[in-house]
Design a protein around this motif. Structure first.
Motif, PDB file in Angstrom:
ATOM      1  N   ALA A  92      14.096   1.469   4.128  1.00 22.89           N
ATOM      2  CA  ALA A  92      14.437   0.683   2.937  1.00 22.89           C
ATOM      3  C   ALA A  92      13.291   0.675   1.927  1.00 22.89           C
ATOM      4  O   ALA A  92      13.511   0.766   0.714  1.00 22.89           O
ATOM      5  N   ILE A  93      12.062   0.576   2.422  1.00 23.67           N
ATOM      6  CA  ILE A  93      10.884   0.567   1.541  1.00 23.67           C
ATOM      7  C   ILE A  93      10.785   1.889   0.785  1.00 23.67           C
ATOM      8  O   ILE A  93      10.617   1.916  -0.443  1.00 23.67           O
ATOM      9  N   ILE A  94      10.900   2.997   1.509  1.00 24.40           N
ATOM     10  CA  ILE A  94      10.789   4.315   0.869  1.00 24.40           C
ATOM     11  C   ILE A  94      11.942   4.549  -0.092  1.00 24.40           C
ATOM     12  O   ILE A  94      11.742   5.057  -1.199  1.00 24.40           O
ATOM     13  N   SER A  95      13.151   4.159   0.300  1.00 23.91           N
ATOM     14  CA  SER A  95      14.315   4.328  -0.586  1.00 23.91           C
ATOM     15  C   SER A  95      14.128   3.556  -1.883  1.00 23.91           C
ATOM     16  O   SER A  95      14.376   4.083  -2.975  1.00 23.91           O
ATOM     17  N   GLN A  96      13.681   2.312  -1.788  1.00 27.76           N
ATOM     18  CA  GLN A  96      13.449   1.483  -2.972  1.00 27.76           C
ATOM     19  C   GLN A  96      12.380   2.117  -3.859  1.00 27.76           C
ATOM     20  O   GLN A  96      12.576   2.285  -5.063  1.00 27.76           O
ATOM     21  N   ALA A  97      11.262   2.486  -3.254  1.00 28.44           N
ATOM     22  CA  ALA A  97      10.145   3.026  -4.032  1.00 28.44           C
ATOM     23  C   ALA A  97      10.480   4.386  -4.644  1.00 28.44           C
ATOM     24  O   ALA A  97       9.958   4.730  -5.707  1.00 28.44           O
ATOM     25  N   ALA A  98      11.364   5.154  -3.997  1.00 27.29           N
ATOM     26  CA  ALA A  98      11.705   6.488  -4.502  1.00 27.29           C
ATOM     27  C   ALA A  98      12.322   6.429  -5.894  1.00 27.29           C
ATOM     28  O   ALA A  98      12.130   7.350  -6.698  1.00 27.29           O
ATOM     29  N   PHE A  99      13.034   5.370  -6.195  1.00 33.21           N
ATOM     30  CA  PHE A  99      13.636   5.251  -7.525  1.00 33.21           C
ATOM     31  C   PHE A  99      12.582   5.058  -8.605  1.00 33.21           C
ATOM     32  O   PHE A  99      12.802   5.398  -9.765  1.00 33.21           O
ATOM     33  N   VAL A 101       0.828  -1.210   0.000  1.00 34.55           N
ATOM     34  CA  VAL A 101       0.000   0.000   0.000  1.00 34.55           C
ATOM     35  C   VAL A 101       0.862   1.259   0.000  1.00 34.55           C
ATOM     36  O   VAL A 101       0.612   2.191  -0.771  1.00 34.55           O
ATOM     37  N   ILE A 102       1.889   1.294   0.825  1.00 33.71           N
ATOM     38  CA  ILE A 102       2.772   2.464   0.870  1.00 33.71           C
ATOM     39  C   ILE A 102       3.435   2.676  -0.488  1.00 33.71           C
ATOM     40  O   ILE A 102       3.510   3.793  -0.992  1.00 33.71           O
ATOM     41  N   SER A 103       3.901   1.606  -1.106  1.00 35.30           N
ATOM     42  CA  SER A 103       4.545   1.704  -2.416  1.00 35.30           C
ATOM     43  C   SER A 103       3.582   2.210  -3.482  1.00 35.30           C
ATOM     44  O   SER A 103       3.939   3.049  -4.308  1.00 35.30           O
TER      45      SER A 103
END
Length: 108
Positions: free
Chosen positions: A80-87, A47-49
């Motif tokens: 880690a989730i936010i960093s991954q999704a930011a790309f 959901v966040i992603s």
């Protein structure tokens, strides 16, 4: 199935949009979120992603960040989730979500 009781739809939209509220509370949270095929941490991550990818940085994302924390996502994991999704969702989106997540995880 997990027993998840959700009343946000009825509390906020019950009189204005009762069918939408019922689907939100009983189907989305009562059935989909309660299905044990995926654990709650995985559901929160998804959901966040998706919210990040759609550019939804509002009170509903904050609610899902709080829910993610309740579902056991740690500060390190949300980072880690936010960093991954930011790309994939965009660097400015990463900044926006990090700022919100910092508030949610500030109490640790």
């Amino acid at each position: 199935m997990r027993d998840i009781k959700q009343t946000a739809g009825r509390d906020n939209l019950g009189e204005f949009a009762p069918t939408f509220a019922q689907i939100n509370d009983d189907v989305l949270f009562g059935q989909i979120w309660a299905d044990e095929t995926l654990d709650l941490k995985t559901r929160s991550t998804i959901v966040i992603s998706v919210f990040m990818g759609r550019g939804l940085v509002d009170s509903s994302l904050r609610h899902h960040l709080e829910l993610a924390k309740k579902n056991g996502i740690t500060r390190e994991e949300i980072s880690a989730i936010i960093s991954q999704a930011a790309f994939y969702a965009g660097w400015p989106m990463g900044w926006a979500v990090f700022n919100m997540a910092k508030e949610v995880w500030a109490e640790e």
